[in-house]
Design an enzyme around this catalytic site. Structure first.
Site, PDB file in Angstrom:
ATOM      1  CB  CYS A 114      -0.922   0.016   1.218  1.00 50.41           C
ATOM      2  SG  CYS A 114      -1.995  -1.415   1.306  1.00 50.41           S
ATOM      3  NE  ARG A 135      -2.713  -4.556  -2.845  1.00 49.73           N
ATOM      4  CZ  ARG A 135      -2.203  -3.895  -1.803  1.00 49.73           C
ATOM      5  NH1 ARG A 135      -2.334  -2.600  -1.719  1.00 49.73           N
ATOM      6  NH2 ARG A 135      -1.557  -4.538  -0.859  1.00 49.73           N
TER       7      ARG A 135
HETATM    8  C1  BEZ Z   1       0.589  -4.632   1.861  1.00 49.06           C
HETATM    9  O1  BEZ Z   1       1.799  -4.864   1.885  1.00 49.06           O
HETATM   10  O2  BEZ Z   1       0.148  -3.557   1.501  1.00 49.06           O
HETATM   11  C2  BEZ Z   1      -0.341  -5.716   2.291  1.00 49.06           C
HETATM   12  C3  BEZ Z   1      -0.017  -7.012   1.996  1.00 49.06           C
HETATM   13  C4  BEZ Z   1      -0.881  -8.023   2.407  1.00 49.06           C
HETATM   14  C5  BEZ Z   1      -2.035  -7.718   3.091  1.00 49.06           C
HETATM   15  C6  BEZ Z   1      -2.360  -6.399   3.340  1.00 49.06           C
HETATM   16  C7  BEZ Z   1      -1.519  -5.393   2.934  1.00 49.06           C
END
Ligand code: BEZ
Length: 240
Positions: A56, A139
């Site tokens: 993110c 997402r």
């Molecule tokens: C992230 O790195 O943004 C992420 C990865 C897995 C689950 C939630 C967020």
């Protein structure tokens, strides 16, 4: 749509061609009324799973770096996660003050990030996909046009960061299709040939197939293309 109904909560998915569901929300830039206050602009409404997570963070830095490119296309950005406002503020401050990633540093996120602890908006937009997570939004990307109509929907799982060239390409392709009444073929980019609508009558189709419509090339009766120079595309879609 009744998002308190257990079934509708997580199966409701706004679809292409529908009006974007309306909501009011608190964001890092104050309260917004969506999509009402975005009338006249394109807007990308997108969700991310959680603040203070790496994928993110890379996405937010990229979105913020490209905000000017989206603005040239009259396209605004609105983010959302099911975190609270103070988490959002602390995360965005950390990004600005501490994160140096792929040449991006001191990145200020100026577009609104919605707090959605109740998941009301996330559920309304089908961003909670229980097979992936009950507690985090996937997402999601909704490209919404100046009349508030959903024009493209893309969902990615938690582990997969979005491709921002593709998001810019989607906005440019939708705007080009609208401006020139054409469609855009696989991997289209501004300057590439576009697809013209199928001829309405046999006579026109024959003229095209016989090469009598000078700017049109037909690969078969149902598949005709024409050039639109890049400059003409940009002149039509970029904000003056
Ligand atoms: C992230 O790195 O943004 C992420 C990865 C897995 C689950 C939630 C967020």
């Amino acid at each position: 749509m009744d998002i308190h109904n257990e079934k509708e909560c997580c199966t409701a998915m706004p679809r292409i061609g529908e009006k974007a569901p309306a909501f009011k929300a608190v964001t890092t830039q104050g309260e917004i009324k969506f999509p009402e206050q975005y009338e006249g602009s394109w807007v990308i409404l997108f969700s991310h799973p959680a603040d203070f997570t790496p994928v993110c963070t890379s996405e937010f830095m990229t979105f913020a770096s490209l905000e000017g490119e989206f603005a040239k296309l009259n396209c605004k950005l609105v983010g959302l996660s099911v975190d609270g406002l103070y988490s959002h503020i602390a995360w965005l401050r950390t990004i600005k003050e501490k994160i140096d990633y792929k040449g991006m540093k001191n990145i200020e996120v100026k577009f609104p990030l919605i707090e959605d602890i109740t998941m009301e908006v996330a559920k309304m937009y089908g961003m909670i996909q229980p097979g992936e997570s009950n507690t985090k939004a996937v997402r999601a990307v909704f490209v919404i046009d100046p009349k508030g109509i959903i024009r493209t929907v893309i969902y990615y799982p938690l582990s997969l960061g979005r491709n921002f060239d593709e998001l810019l390409r989607v906005v440019m392709a939708l705007q080009t299709a609208d401006a020139f009444s054409v469609a855009t073929p696989a991997d289209w980019r501004p300057g590439d040939d576009v697809i013209v609508p199928t001829a309405g009558s046999c006579g026109v189709a024959k003229e095209r197939m016989d090469g009598k419509q000078a700017d049109i090339t037909c690969h078969d009766w149902f598949f005709c293309t024409k050039k639109i120079p890049k400059e003409k595309v940009f002149a039509a879609i970029q904000k003056k």
